[in-house]
Design a protein around this motif. Structure first.
Motif, PDB file in Angstrom:
ATOM      1  N   LEU A 156      18.003  22.880 -70.122  1.00  0.00           N
ATOM      2  CA  LEU A 156      18.812  23.160 -68.940  1.00  0.00           C
ATOM      3  C   LEU A 156      20.273  22.758 -69.150  1.00  0.00           C
ATOM      4  N   ALA A 157      20.480  21.710 -69.943  1.00  0.00           N
ATOM      5  CA  ALA A 157      21.854  21.280 -70.221  1.00  0.00           C
ATOM      6  C   ALA A 157      22.581  22.290 -71.090  1.00  0.00           C
ATOM      7  N   ASP A 158      21.826  23.099 -71.832  1.00  0.00           N
ATOM      8  CA  ASP A 158      22.386  24.208 -72.603  1.00  0.00           C
ATOM      9  C   ASP A 158      23.480  23.763 -73.573  1.00  0.00           C
ATOM     10  N   GLY A 159      23.222  22.603 -74.233  1.00  0.00           N
ATOM     11  CA  GLY A 159      24.146  22.116 -75.254  1.00  0.00           C
ATOM     12  C   GLY A 159      25.367  21.386 -74.725  1.00  0.00           C
ATOM     13  N   ARG A 160      25.455  21.189 -73.417  1.00  0.00           N
ATOM     14  CA  ARG A 160      26.639  20.561 -72.831  1.00  0.00           C
ATOM     15  C   ARG A 160      26.581  19.040 -72.831  1.00  0.00           C
ATOM     16  N   LEU A 161      25.408  18.474 -73.098  1.00  0.00           N
ATOM     17  CA  LEU A 161      25.257  17.031 -73.063  1.00  0.00           C
ATOM     18  C   LEU A 161      24.713  16.519 -74.385  1.00  0.00           C
ATOM     19  N   GLU A 162      25.209  15.366 -74.810  1.00  0.00           N
ATOM     20  CA  GLU A 162      24.709  14.764 -76.054  1.00  0.00           C
ATOM     21  C   GLU A 162      23.302  14.241 -75.837  1.00  0.00           C
TER      22      GLU A 162
END
Length: 218
Positions: A156-162
């Motif tokens: 769900l974060a789609d790569g936006r969060l580490e």
């Protein structure tokens, strides 16, 4: 549902045999939960649970190591429902809102069956207060739920969060529900409205995520 005694896997059964095994496990879990809530874990034996579920004692021990472990499928079912709701959300649609929606829906009580499921959980948590082995099952189910939630949050974060932030969010979401249910179990609040599991969990989730700024930059 796994047929292993630990109840570690919650993958949906596919074959007819697996579905029958899962149904038997759930019948045993319901029987254990009912007896624990009425007379407590200490006064309940595995033989009583098996008899109440209508199965042989050897069948009980085929699936569960102990009488306390017998409730794990029932507790895991709630975690599976919450995770399935979150899995249905689309990546990029807003992780914060997706988490809140899944929490609200998973702990809602729109009908009698959902209300009774929450009340069974309340009974189990009250019984667990005086039984370390039953508390251990509760904590184990929550830990397993958190671990399975990590890839869902990552998607769900789609790569936006580490990665570490994804794990923090999974832990916060799991703990929000756990703390809410434990808090609610200590009260006489209803299954809906003020003080209900859904209301408490939503408040816990917002405080936990807001406090650590987990979704900053979403």
């Amino acid at each position: 549902m796994s047929t292993k005694p630990s109840g570690a896997s919650s993958a949906p059964p596919t074959s007819l045999t697996e579905r029958r095994k899962a149904a038997t496990q759930l019948e045993i879990a319901h029987a254990a939960a009912e007896l624990f809530a009425v007379q407590g874990p200490h006064a309940t034996t595995a033989e009583e649970i098996a008899r109440h579920a209508g199965v042989a004692l050897r069948t009980f021990y085929r699936y569960f190591r102990s009488k306390q472990d017998a409730v794990s499928p029932l507790l895991a079912a709630g975690a599976d429902r919450w995770r399935a709701l979150l899995e249905a959300a689309e990546p990029g649609s807003g992780l914060s809102r997706a988490l809140e929606t899944a929490v609200e829906q998973s702990l809602a009580a729109p009908d009698e069956n959902a209300a009774q499921a929450l009340l069974r959980t309340r009974g189990l948590l009250r019984a667990a207060a005086g039984d370390p082995a039953l508390r251990a099952v509760w904590y184990r189910v929550n830990q397993e739920s958190e671990e399975r939630l990590v890839p869902v949050v990552a998607r769900l974060a789609d790569g936006r969060l580490e990665a570490v932030r994804v794990r923090l969010i999974a832990a916060a979401a799991t703990d929000a529900i756990r703390i809410a249910l434990e808090t609610w179990a200590e009260t006489e609040a209803g299954v809906t409205g003020e003080g209900s599991p859904a209301a408490l969990a939503l408040d816990c989730l917002r405080q936990l995520l807001g406090g650590m700024g987990a979704l900053a930059g979403e």
